[in-house]
Scaffold this motif. Structure first.
Motif, PDB file in Angstrom:
ATOM      1  N   ARG A  17     104.147  15.688  49.665  1.00 16.85           N
ATOM      2  CA  ARG A  17     102.707  15.762  49.468  1.00 16.85           C
ATOM      3  C   ARG A  17     102.121  14.392  49.795  1.00 16.85           C
ATOM      4  NH1 ARG A  17      98.786  18.344  46.095  1.00 16.85           N
ATOM      5  NH2 ARG A  17      97.342  16.822  45.294  1.00 16.85           N
ATOM      6  N   ARG A  18     101.022  14.369  50.482  1.00 19.76           N
ATOM      7  CA  ARG A  18     100.375  13.101  50.813  1.00 19.76           C
ATOM      8  C   ARG A  18      99.790  12.487  49.547  1.00 19.76           C
ATOM      9  NH1 ARG A  18      95.222  11.914  54.599  1.00 19.76           N
ATOM     10  NH2 ARG A  18      95.309   9.670  54.339  1.00 19.76           N
ATOM     11  N   LEU A  19     100.017  11.206  49.364  1.00 15.03           N
ATOM     12  CA  LEU A  19      99.502  10.490  48.202  1.00 15.03           C
ATOM     13  C   LEU A  19      98.180   9.836  48.573  1.00 15.03           C
ATOM     14  CD1 LEU A  19     102.859   8.864  47.073  1.00 15.03           C
ATOM     15  CD2 LEU A  19     101.768  10.898  46.125  1.00 15.03           C
ATOM     16  N   PHE A  20      97.191   9.957  47.692  1.00 16.12           N
ATOM     17  CA  PHE A  20      95.869   9.408  47.954  1.00 16.12           C
ATOM     18  C   PHE A  20      95.555   8.184  47.105  1.00 16.12           C
ATOM     19  CE2 PHE A  20      95.460  13.905  49.041  1.00 16.12           C
ATOM     20  CZ  PHE A  20      94.935  13.816  50.321  1.00 16.12           C
ATOM     21  N   LEU A  21      95.969   8.202  45.861  1.00 17.87           N
ATOM     22  CA  LEU A  21      95.563   7.151  44.935  1.00 17.87           C
ATOM     23  C   LEU A  21      96.469   5.932  45.001  1.00 17.87           C
ATOM     24  CD1 LEU A  21      94.700   9.434  41.886  1.00 17.87           C
ATOM     25  CD2 LEU A  21      93.155   8.545  43.638  1.00 17.87           C
ATOM     26  N   VAL A  22      97.773   6.161  45.055  1.00 19.76           N
ATOM     27  CA  VAL A  22      98.740   5.066  45.117  1.00 19.76           C
ATOM     28  C   VAL A  22      99.801   5.436  46.140  1.00 19.76           C
ATOM     29  CG1 VAL A  22     100.505   3.777  43.888  1.00 19.76           C
ATOM     30  CG2 VAL A  22      98.388   4.371  42.720  1.00 19.76           C
ATOM     31  N   THR A  23      99.941   4.624  47.155  1.00 18.44           N
ATOM     32  CA  THR A  23     101.004   4.801  48.135  1.00 18.44           C
ATOM     33  C   THR A  23     101.956   3.620  47.984  1.00 18.44           C
ATOM     34  OG1 THR A  23      99.486   5.898  49.641  1.00 18.44           O
ATOM     35  CG2 THR A  23     101.538   5.058  50.582  1.00 18.44           C
ATOM     36  N   PRO A  24     103.218   3.872  47.647  1.00 18.51           N
ATOM     37  CA  PRO A  24     104.156   2.763  47.472  1.00 18.51           C
ATOM     38  C   PRO A  24     104.304   1.939  48.746  1.00 18.51           C
ATOM     39  CG  PRO A  24     105.086   4.807  46.645  1.00 18.51           C
ATOM     40  CD  PRO A  24     103.830   5.162  47.381  1.00 18.51           C
ATOM     41  N   THR A  25     104.425   0.666  48.553  1.00 19.14           N
ATOM     42  CA  THR A  25     104.645  -0.241  49.677  1.00 19.14           C
ATOM     43  C   THR A  25     106.133  -0.283  50.002  1.00 19.14           C
ATOM     44  OG1 THR A  25     104.988  -2.166  48.260  1.00 19.14           O
ATOM     45  CG2 THR A  25     102.704  -1.680  48.919  1.00 19.14           C
ATOM     46  N   ALA A  26     106.497  -1.009  51.041  1.00 20.12           N
ATOM     47  CA  ALA A  26     107.905  -1.148  51.423  1.00 20.12           C
ATOM     48  C   ALA A  26     108.704  -1.820  50.303  1.00 20.12           C
ATOM     49  CB  ALA A  26     108.025  -1.949  52.710  1.00 20.12           C
ATOM     50  N   GLU A  27     108.036  -2.650  49.498  1.00 19.26           N
ATOM     51  CA  GLU A  27     108.707  -3.319  48.382  1.00 19.26           C
ATOM     52  C   GLU A  27     108.805  -2.420  47.151  1.00 19.26           C
ATOM     53  OE1 GLU A  27     105.845  -4.976  49.831  1.00 19.26           O
ATOM     54  OE2 GLU A  27     107.242  -5.772  51.303  1.00 19.26           O
ATOM     55  N   GLU A  28     108.193  -1.255  47.209  1.00 22.83           N
ATOM     56  CA  GLU A  28     108.194  -0.308  46.085  1.00 22.83           C
ATOM     57  C   GLU A  28     108.809   1.016  46.541  1.00 22.83           C
ATOM     58  OE1 GLU A  28     103.993  -1.635  44.030  1.00 22.83           O
ATOM     59  OE2 GLU A  28     103.942  -0.250  45.713  1.00 22.83           O
ATOM     60  N   PRO A  29     110.117   1.068  46.736  1.00 22.14           N
ATOM     61  CA  PRO A  29     110.738   2.317  47.199  1.00 22.14           C
ATOM     62  C   PRO A  29     110.921   3.310  46.045  1.00 22.14           C
ATOM     63  CG  PRO A  29     112.419   0.651  46.896  1.00 22.14           C
ATOM     64  CD  PRO A  29     111.085  -0.005  46.596  1.00 22.14           C
ATOM     65  N   TRP A  30     109.798   3.689  45.439  1.00 21.83           N
ATOM     66  CA  TRP A  30     109.846   4.568  44.280  1.00 21.83           C
ATOM     67  C   TRP A  30     110.231   5.982  44.680  1.00 21.83           C
ATOM     68  CZ3 TRP A  30     104.333   2.776  42.685  1.00 21.83           C
ATOM     69  CH2 TRP A  30     104.397   1.515  42.094  1.00 21.83           C
ATOM     70  N   GLN A 107     100.213  -8.346  36.262  1.00 19.67           N
ATOM     71  CA  GLN A 107     101.317  -7.514  35.781  1.00 19.67           C
ATOM     72  C   GLN A 107     100.785  -6.199  35.223  1.00 19.67           C
ATOM     73  OE1 GLN A 107     103.261 -10.676  33.336  1.00 19.67           O
ATOM     74  NE2 GLN A 107     105.122  -9.743  34.173  1.00 19.67           N
ATOM     75  N   ALA A 108      99.694  -6.263  34.469  1.00 18.30           N
ATOM     76  CA  ALA A 108      99.093  -5.042  33.918  1.00 18.30           C
ATOM     77  C   ALA A 108      98.673  -4.109  35.049  1.00 18.30           C
ATOM     78  CB  ALA A 108      97.901  -5.391  33.034  1.00 18.30           C
ATOM     79  N   PHE A 109      98.070  -4.660  36.093  1.00 13.97           N
ATOM     80  CA  PHE A 109      97.639  -3.853  37.234  1.00 13.97           C
ATOM     81  C   PHE A 109      98.824  -3.145  37.888  1.00 13.97           C
ATOM     82  CE2 PHE A 109      97.164  -3.582  41.852  1.00 13.97           C
ATOM     83  CZ  PHE A 109      96.126  -2.670  41.929  1.00 13.97           C
ATOM     84  N   GLN A 110      99.921  -3.874  38.097  1.00 15.63           N
ATOM     85  CA  GLN A 110     101.091  -3.283  38.746  1.00 15.63           C
ATOM     86  C   GLN A 110     101.695  -2.162  37.893  1.00 15.63           C
ATOM     87  OE1 GLN A 110     101.908  -3.720  41.844  1.00 15.63           O
ATOM     88  NE2 GLN A 110     100.302  -5.248  42.058  1.00 15.63           N
ATOM     89  N   ILE A 111     101.665  -2.319  36.588  1.00 10.35           N
ATOM     90  CA  ILE A 111     102.201  -1.290  35.691  1.00 10.35           C
ATOM     91  C   ILE A 111     101.288  -0.058  35.706  1.00 10.35           C
ATOM     92  CG2 ILE A 111     102.746  -0.762  33.283  1.00 10.35           C
ATOM     93  CD1 ILE A 111     104.777  -2.641  34.557  1.00 10.35           C
ATOM     94  N   VAL A 112      99.977  -0.267  35.676  1.00 14.54           N
ATOM     95  CA  VAL A 112      99.040   0.865  35.742  1.00 14.54           C
ATOM     96  C   VAL A 112      99.194   1.575  37.082  1.00 14.54           C
ATOM     97  CG1 VAL A 112      96.595   1.487  35.862  1.00 14.54           C
ATOM     98  CG2 VAL A 112      97.400  -0.062  34.081  1.00 14.54           C
ATOM     99  N   ARG A 113      99.412   0.822  38.129  1.00 12.59           N
ATOM    100  CA  ARG A 113      99.619   1.402  39.461  1.00 12.59           C
ATOM    101  C   ARG A 113     100.813   2.357  39.460  1.00 12.59           C
ATOM    102  NH1 ARG A 113      99.377   0.695  44.970  1.00 12.59           N
ATOM    103  NH2 ARG A 113     101.361   0.259  45.975  1.00 12.59           N
ATOM    104  N   ARG A 114     101.897   1.953  38.813  1.00  8.34           N
ATOM    105  CA  ARG A 114     103.078   2.811  38.745  1.00  8.34           C
ATOM    106  C   ARG A 114     102.791   4.065  37.908  1.00  8.34           C
ATOM    107  NH1 ARG A 114     108.584   1.006  36.132  1.00  8.34           N
ATOM    108  NH2 ARG A 114     107.558  -0.991  36.327  1.00  8.34           N
ATOM    109  N   ALA A 115     102.007   3.929  36.836  1.00  7.64           N
ATOM    110  CA  ALA A 115     101.652   5.083  36.005  1.00  7.64           C
ATOM    111  C   ALA A 115     100.797   6.079  36.798  1.00  7.64           C
ATOM    112  CB  ALA A 115     100.911   4.623  34.746  1.00  7.64           C
ATOM    113  N   VAL A 116      99.839   5.575  37.568  1.00  7.36           N
ATOM    114  CA  VAL A 116      98.997   6.449  38.388  1.00  7.36           C
ATOM    115  C   VAL A 116      99.840   7.150  39.444  1.00  7.36           C
ATOM    116  CG1 VAL A 116      97.079   6.489  40.051  1.00  7.36           C
ATOM    117  CG2 VAL A 116      96.881   5.172  37.936  1.00  7.36           C
ATOM    118  N   TYR A 117     100.779   6.431  40.029  1.00  8.45           N
ATOM    119  CA  TYR A 117     101.691   7.032  41.007  1.00  8.45           C
ATOM    120  C   TYR A 117     102.464   8.195  40.377  1.00  8.45           C
ATOM    121  CZ  TYR A 117     105.953   7.544  43.773  1.00  8.45           C
ATOM    122  OH  TYR A 117     106.999   8.054  44.485  1.00  8.45           O
TER     123      TYR A 117
END
Length: 140
Positions: A17-30, A107-117
């Protein structure tokens, strides 16, 4: 439920499924989270789509473990919990709130980003963040 994108760089993950809100970067191989809450679809009396998040057996189990972890009131235990359960949305938001209180906003932003993902990966296929839902008399 992950596939490698055709012609993509080795090790990159493509989602069905295409992601709209958060797309992992190359450093985030989630990987795609499989133990999160799930989005369900229903309709109101007027036929308008209504979406909600519901606990799954896996997310309920994680939430109980998180509650036990939080009783200790130790941020290090929370970080260890999230190392094992990296997409526990409630745990991620708790840690983000801790970082925000410590003025560690990046750090808070990066954690919220992962939660939104994690939430976005579990959107119902009929849901789009760009379409109007829950409008009309029933939404009032």
């Amino acid at each position: 439920t992950m596939t490698r994108r055709r012609g993509g760089a080795e090790g990159r993950i493509a989602h069905h499924r295409r992601l709209f809100l958060v797309t992992p970067t190359a450093e985030e191989p989630w990987a795609r989270p499989d133990d999160c809450i799930a989005m369900t679809a229903d309709s109101d009396g007027f036929g308008a789509a209504i979406f909600d998040f519901e606990d799954t057996p896996q997310s309920s189990r994680l939430l109980e473990q998180l509650r036990e972890c939080l009783q200790a009131q130790d941020p290090n235990l929370l970080q260890h919990f999230l190392q094992r359960n990296q997409f526990c949305v409630d745990g991620l938001l708790t840690l983000a709130d801790y970082f925000r209180g410590q003025s560690s906003h990046e750090q808070a932003f990066q954690i919220v980003r992962r939660a939104v993902y994690a939430l976005e990966c579990n959107f119902n296929p009929a849901f789009s963040p760009f379409s109007e839902t829950g409008v009309g008399p029933a939404a009032l």
